[in-house]
Design a protein around this motif. Structure first.
Motif, PDB file in Angstrom:
ATOM      1  N   SER A 197     -11.848  18.727  32.992  1.00  0.00           N
ATOM      2  CA  SER A 197     -10.580  19.412  32.745  1.00  0.00           C
ATOM      3  C   SER A 197     -10.549  19.870  31.299  1.00  0.00           C
ATOM      4  O   SER A 197     -10.769  19.071  30.380  1.00  0.00           O
ATOM      5  N   GLY A 198     -10.298  21.151  31.121  1.00  0.00           N
ATOM      6  CA  GLY A 198     -10.215  21.710  29.771  1.00  0.00           C
ATOM      7  C   GLY A 198      -9.039  21.143  29.003  1.00  0.00           C
ATOM      8  O   GLY A 198      -8.997  21.212  27.778  1.00  0.00           O
ATOM      9  N   SER A 199      -8.088  20.545  29.719  1.00  0.00           N
ATOM     10  CA  SER A 199      -6.893  20.094  29.018  1.00  0.00           C
ATOM     11  C   SER A 199      -7.033  18.656  28.521  1.00  0.00           C
ATOM     12  O   SER A 199      -6.115  18.101  27.934  1.00  0.00           O
ATOM     13  N   TYR A 200      -8.195  18.038  28.793  1.00  0.00           N
ATOM     14  CA  TYR A 200      -8.385  16.644  28.356  1.00  0.00           C
ATOM     15  C   TYR A 200      -9.523  16.535  27.362  1.00  0.00           C
ATOM     16  O   TYR A 200     -10.577  17.141  27.542  1.00  0.00           O
ATOM     17  N   ALA A 201      -9.315  15.769  26.316  1.00  0.00           N
ATOM     18  CA  ALA A 201     -10.422  15.350  25.442  1.00  0.00           C
ATOM     19  C   ALA A 201     -10.043  14.001  24.872  1.00  0.00           C
ATOM     20  O   ALA A 201      -8.901  13.795  24.441  1.00  0.00           O
ATOM     21  N   SER A 202     -11.010  13.080  24.866  1.00  0.00           N
ATOM     22  CA  SER A 202     -10.752  11.750  24.314  1.00  0.00           C
ATOM     23  C   SER A 202     -10.462  11.849  22.820  1.00  0.00           C
ATOM     24  O   SER A 202     -11.077  12.640  22.103  1.00  0.00           O
ATOM     25  N   PHE A 203      -9.563  10.983  22.356  1.00  0.00           N
ATOM     26  CA  PHE A 203      -9.265  10.937  20.923  1.00  0.00           C
ATOM     27  C   PHE A 203     -10.321  10.137  20.161  1.00  0.00           C
ATOM     28  O   PHE A 203     -10.255  10.061  18.944  1.00  0.00           O
ATOM     29  N   ILE A 204     -11.283   9.558  20.881  1.00  0.00           N
ATOM     30  CA  ILE A 204     -12.447   8.981  20.172  1.00  0.00           C
ATOM     31  C   ILE A 204     -13.502  10.070  20.015  1.00  0.00           C
ATOM     32  O   ILE A 204     -14.055  10.266  18.937  1.00  0.00           O
ATOM     33  N   ASP A 205     -13.750  10.802  21.086  1.00  0.00           N
ATOM     34  CA  ASP A 205     -14.782  11.843  21.032  1.00  0.00           C
ATOM     35  C   ASP A 205     -14.372  12.981  20.104  1.00  0.00           C
ATOM     36  O   ASP A 205     -15.214  13.560  19.415  1.00  0.00           O
ATOM     37  N   ARG A 206     -13.098  13.314  20.131  1.00  0.00           N
ATOM     38  CA  ARG A 206     -12.596  14.387  19.237  1.00  0.00           C
ATOM     39  C   ARG A 206     -11.425  13.814  18.449  1.00  0.00           C
ATOM     40  O   ARG A 206     -10.262  14.026  18.766  1.00  0.00           O
ATOM     41  N   PRO A 207     -11.759  13.052  17.372  1.00  0.00           N
ATOM     42  CA  PRO A 207     -10.694  12.349  16.651  1.00  0.00           C
ATOM     43  C   PRO A 207      -9.807  13.290  15.872  1.00  0.00           C
ATOM     44  O   PRO A 207     -10.233  14.371  15.459  1.00  0.00           O
ATOM     45  N   LEU A 208      -8.557  12.859  15.702  1.00  0.00           N
ATOM     46  CA  LEU A 208      -7.651  13.578  14.801  1.00  0.00           C
ATOM     47  C   LEU A 208      -7.839  12.969  13.418  1.00  0.00           C
ATOM     48  O   LEU A 208      -8.115  11.787  13.296  1.00  0.00           O
ATOM     49  N   ASP A 209      -7.642  13.762  12.408  1.00  0.00           N
ATOM     50  CA  ASP A 209      -7.704  13.218  11.057  1.00  0.00           C
ATOM     51  C   ASP A 209      -6.328  12.606  10.757  1.00  0.00           C
ATOM     52  O   ASP A 209      -5.532  13.182  10.020  1.00  0.00           O
TER      53      ASP A 209
END
Ligand code: PLP
Length: 384
Positions: A216-228
């Motif tokens: 799903s394009g609407s999901y990404a893990s916050f570990i794989d794509r962390p926020l600063d």
């Protein structure tokens, strides 16, 4: 691991309370709510267990072999292994070891987050329905817990949550995919939401069911794509795709400062000597993980096929369980299944005609549908 005696005793107290208090009151709900139903009641025997979102197939063959091999270390405390597993998980996620905190299941991490960031005069905001453990820990810590109903799409009502947030909101719990609805909240909406929160608000993002998300394009893990953003704490568990619920291991990935703050509240040596080497093997077993995720996707599709044949429409699932409306009091449906030796999920107050069914093995699911077909309730009234 450094831990003050006072904090250690406090964390033991909270843990003991958590273990004993299987039920707790929810405002506006007449009856107490169960964390997981009857964890202290016998559930083994001949019951088919479709109630705790476990991996019904167990660990992969490689991981099972590692469990057997680890038996010889059962007499030792896993002091050194704590450090090496922390480094292994950090390496796996490409973060520093200081960013990883291990716990006795992610349940311990949720308790620790509540101890570290909540307390009297502070408030937790969560969705309804969701996985209620953190609400219990929040109340134990003396905090208020605010529940905001999911939107009609079953995503989080982030505007509604934002409207309730104020300077006393020190913790927000986001379960994505959400338990019990198995639904997703889009990543971009979560990013916008977090950006608008008060600076003093920490956010736990519970990714227990990460591995089961449909492409799903609407999901990404916050570990794989962390926020600063230092306020974000992501939790994961070995209880689901890895099939290790009984060995109790979960972890948080957060900033070093936040991990340090939370570390004060973890139970001293909350890991065991079996799971420490086994978890490293599980992380290495990428094939085992993808096989389990694929098998789950197949089982989920089969569930949807069976539901569809009965003109039922479960909520679109991104997890190893499904929720669906029976248009009948869920408690009665649950009881009927229980009387027929099948355990399904507990009632969720905000969805009192919905049942949550964890996926089991094919023969277990055939038994589920067999009993479903004998339900003594009018099926015509069920939503099509
Ligand atoms: C969303 C969610 N988070 C955390 C947990 C706790 O899992 P564990 O303590 O086994 O890691 C569960 C268990 O079902 C869950 O559904």
């Amino acid at each position: 691991m450094t831990i003050s005696r006072r904090n250690f005793l406090r964390s033991l107290g909270a843990g003991a309370a958590a273990g004993a208090a299987t039920y707790w009151p929810v405002p506006g709900v007449a009856k107490p709510v169960a964390l997981e139903p009857s964890r202290t009641e016998p559930q083994t025997g001949s019951f088919i267990r479709l109630n705790s979102n476990e991996n019904a197939y167990g660990p992969s063959p490689k991981v099972a072999a590692a469990i057997v091999a680890a038996v010889g270390s059962a007499n030792r405390y896993p002091f050194a292994e704590y450090k090496s597993l922390t480094e292994r998980i950090a390496g796996f996620h490409n973060v520093k070891p200081e960013q990883v905190l291990l716990g006795c299941g992610s349940s311990e991490i949720l308790r620790v987050a509540a101890c570290a960031f909540l307390g009297a005069g502070k408030q937790l905001i969560q969705a309804s329905p969701t996985f209620e453990a953190i609400e219990h820990y929040a109340r134990t810590a003396g905090s208020e817990a605010i529940s905001v109903r999911l939107a009609s799409s079953y995503a989080y009502d982030l505007d509604g949550m934002l409207a309730r947030a104020n300077a006393t909101t020190t913790l927000i719990y986001i379960c994505n995919p959400n338990n019990p609805t198995a639904s997703l909240t889009p990543r971009k909406d979560l990013e916008t939401f977090i950006g608008k929160l008060p600076a003093s608000t920490f956010v736990v993002i519970d990714e227990a069911y990460h591995h089961f998300v449909n492409r799903s394009g609407s999901y990404a893990s916050f570990i794989d794509r962390p926020l600063d953003d230092e306020r974000v704490i992501v939790t994961r568990t070995f209880s689901k795709v890895y099939g290790l619920a009984g060995l109790r291991l979960g972890y948080a990935v957060a900033s070093p400062k936040v991990v340090e703050q939370m570390r004060n509240f973890v139970t001293e040596v909350s890991l065991n000597a079996i799971v420490t080497p086994v978890a490293a093997v599980a992380l290495d077993d990428a094939g085992g993980v993808s096989d389990a995720a694929q098998r789950n996707a197949d089982d989920r599709q089969e569930f949807c096929n069976q539901a569809s044949a009965r003109r039922l429409r479960p909520i679109d699932s991104h997890a190893n369980f499904l929720m669906m409306n029976t248009s009948h009091p869920a408690e009665e449906v649950i009881r009927y299944f229980r009387n027929n030796n099948i355990l399904i999920g507990r009632p969720f107050p905000a969805k009192d005609t919905y049942i949550r069914v964890s996926l089991g093995r094919p023969e277990e699911m055939r038994a589920f549908w067999r009993i479903w077909d004998t339900l003594p309730f009018p099926k015509d009234s069920m939503p099509h």
